[in-house]
Design an enzyme around this catalytic site. Structure first.
Site, PDB file in Angstrom:
ATOM      1  N   TYR A 118       0.866  -1.179   0.000  1.00 61.97           N
ATOM      2  CA  TYR A 118       0.000   0.000   0.000  1.00 61.97           C
ATOM      3  C   TYR A 118       0.904   1.230   0.000  1.00 61.97           C
ATOM      4  O   TYR A 118       1.834   1.303   0.815  1.00 61.97           O
ATOM      5  CB  TYR A 118      -0.878   0.007   1.262  1.00 61.97           C
ATOM      6  CG  TYR A 118      -1.659   1.287   1.463  1.00 61.97           C
ATOM      7  CD1 TYR A 118      -2.980   1.402   1.021  1.00 61.97           C
ATOM      8  CD2 TYR A 118      -1.075   2.406   2.078  1.00 61.97           C
ATOM      9  CE1 TYR A 118      -3.687   2.574   1.188  1.00 61.97           C
ATOM     10  CE2 TYR A 118      -1.776   3.582   2.242  1.00 61.97           C
ATOM     11  CZ  TYR A 118      -3.086   3.662   1.791  1.00 61.97           C
ATOM     12  OH  TYR A 118      -3.784   4.837   1.958  1.00 61.97           O
ATOM     13  N   GLU A 206      -3.630   7.473  -3.895  1.00 60.83           N
ATOM     14  CA  GLU A 206      -3.622   6.254  -3.096  1.00 60.83           C
ATOM     15  C   GLU A 206      -3.518   5.053  -4.031  1.00 60.83           C
ATOM     16  O   GLU A 206      -4.402   4.836  -4.854  1.00 60.83           O
ATOM     17  CB  GLU A 206      -4.898   6.150  -2.246  1.00 60.83           C
ATOM     18  CG  GLU A 206      -4.879   4.956  -1.314  1.00 60.83           C
ATOM     19  CD  GLU A 206      -6.168   4.834  -0.496  1.00 60.83           C
ATOM     20  OE1 GLU A 206      -7.261   4.798  -1.081  1.00 60.83           O
ATOM     21  OE2 GLU A 206      -6.065   4.783   0.746  1.00 60.83           O
TER      22      GLU A 206
END
Ligand code: GDP
Ligand code: MN
Length: 397
Positions: A118, A206
């Protein structure tokens, strides 16, 4: 302004960030053509069909599927396009899928295992710095990771005046447990990602997951990008990426007429001048036992036309059971606003079926109150803040 995955990836790619490649399709025929083209360009045998909506968690909702041949591409694209996709991030009604991204399969077998990370870049307002947030726990809900295993989330503060330093990029790659070529690739990846974030005037990038492929390449498999609305005037190519179908239709309409309107879930519509007073008014409604149906700042020029437009916008929301008008007359005179309300009410006739409570304070407030009280309309006037709250309570009960 939020973007679709495919648009976010386009921006990333233009800054040299490696991405899982894909082509947008609007129907099964286009999907098959896109799959053929991707195979010709990348050699991929399998394809991933990914619903393009402004919400994450598409995989969980059945909006991301693997196709192992062209027939499956056609079938799956046919299923996903037009479906109402419900994910943990959409409302209970879900979102209609208008298009899919046909992407190359990047989870192919090879010399090493694939792994998912991530990585996001965002602004830390309190520190006045940008922040790269990253984790070894990619591919899952990051809120869950933060809740259950917060020690697996790392942050790297970036001074906006200096930019990302090579040692910071290396620290990120190291903390993600990488070595060899994957380590080098990750330092390049985060450096280019940070540049893309700054140069596109984004407030969020993101990437979940960032994939390490089985042959040690690092690439963005997903992309959630938010561009700062206030910068769109100088980023016309990004401004064109806006997909109004993904936004609240009442908000879109309000924006078109220059009203500052944000839809909320409550039952009391608000018409207020000034953002601060609007916030205070929403608190007041809560205290009175109601729930604000919207935030609406009519701004400094609350003339009759504008007041009427604002009424029309507020009334489009079927949840509205009462409207509270709370205007402070500084530059704008209260009697003019009051006249605006009376005129709007008369123009709209029986379109207004909910009680209206009006509080006008400031210049010519007394004249304004008289105007409203003598109008013969079903409008409750209030002078004090508390009085307005009590009236809201009264009409809701
Ligand atoms: P999200 O569910 O909306 O976050 O959509 P993502 O773009 O993150 O995709 C969801 C999941 O689909 C990923 O976490 C992967 O596990 C899977 N996925 C995405 N691309 C591929 C691919 O090329 N091959 C395979 N086998 N799975 C993929
Ligand atoms: Mn994702």
């Amino acid at each position: 302004m939020n973007l679709h995955e495919y648009q976010g990836k386009e921006i990333l790619s233009s800054f040299g960030v490696r991405i899982q490649r894909g082509i947008v399709a609007h129907n099964p025929q286009e999907a098959v053509a896109a799959a053929k083209q991707l195979t010709a360009e990348t050699g991929t045998q399998w394809h991933v069909i990914k619903a393009q909506i402004h919400a994450g968690g598409r995989g969980k909702g059945g909006g991301v599927k693997l196709a192992k041949n062209l027939q499956q591409v056609e079938e799956i694209a046919g299923q996903i396009i037009g479906m109402n996709l419900i994910t943990p991030q959409t409302s209970a009604e879900g979102k209609k899928v208008h298009q899919v991204l046909i992407a190359e399969d990047v989870y192919y077998p090879g010399p090493s295992e694939t792994s998912e990370f991530y990585v996001s870049v965002l602004l830390d307002r309190a520190k006045g710095k940008n922040m790269i947030m990253y984790s070894t726990e990619g591919g899952m809900d990051i809120e869950e990771v933060a809740e259950n295993t917060p020690h697996l989330i790392f942050t790297e503060e970036i001074d906006p005046a200096v930019g990302i330093m090579p040692f910071q990029a290396r620290r990120i790659a190291f903390n993600l447990g990488l070595d060899g070529n994957a380590f080098k690739e990750m330092t390049k990846f985060v450096t280019a990602l940070y540049t893309a974030y700054v140069e596109s005037d984004a407030s969020l990038f993101e990437i979940n997951p960032v994939l390490k492929t089985s042959d040690d390449k690092i690439m963005a498999v997903d992309a959630k990008v938010t561009i700062d609305d206030n910068a769109l005037y100088r980023r016309p190519t990004y401004a064109e990426m806006r997909d109004l179908r993904e936004e609240n239709p009442i908000e879109v309409e309000a924006k078109a007429v220059g009203l500052n309107y944000v839809a909320l879930d409550g039952n009391v519509g608000c018409m207020v001048n000034g953002a601060g007073l609007a916030m205070a008014t929403m608190d007041l409604i809560k205290q009175a036992g109601g729930d604000p149906a919207n935030f609406l700042d009519v701004g400094g020029t609350a003339d009759a036309k504008r007041v009427e437009t604002a009424f029309r916008i507020i009334l489009k929301d079927p949840k509205v059971k009462a409207i509270l008008v709370n205007i402070f007359g500084g530059i704008v005179r209260c009697d003019r606003v009051a006249q605006g309300i009376v005129d709007a009410y008369k123009n709209m006739g029986d379109e207004i079926k909910v009680p209206i409570i009006v509080r006008l304070q400031g210049t010519n407030a007394e004249i304004a109150k008289e105007l409203i009280d003598n109008s013969g309309l079903a409008v409750h006037s209030a002078v004090q803040f508390q009085e307005a709250a009590d009236k809201v309570k009264e009409v809701l009960s």
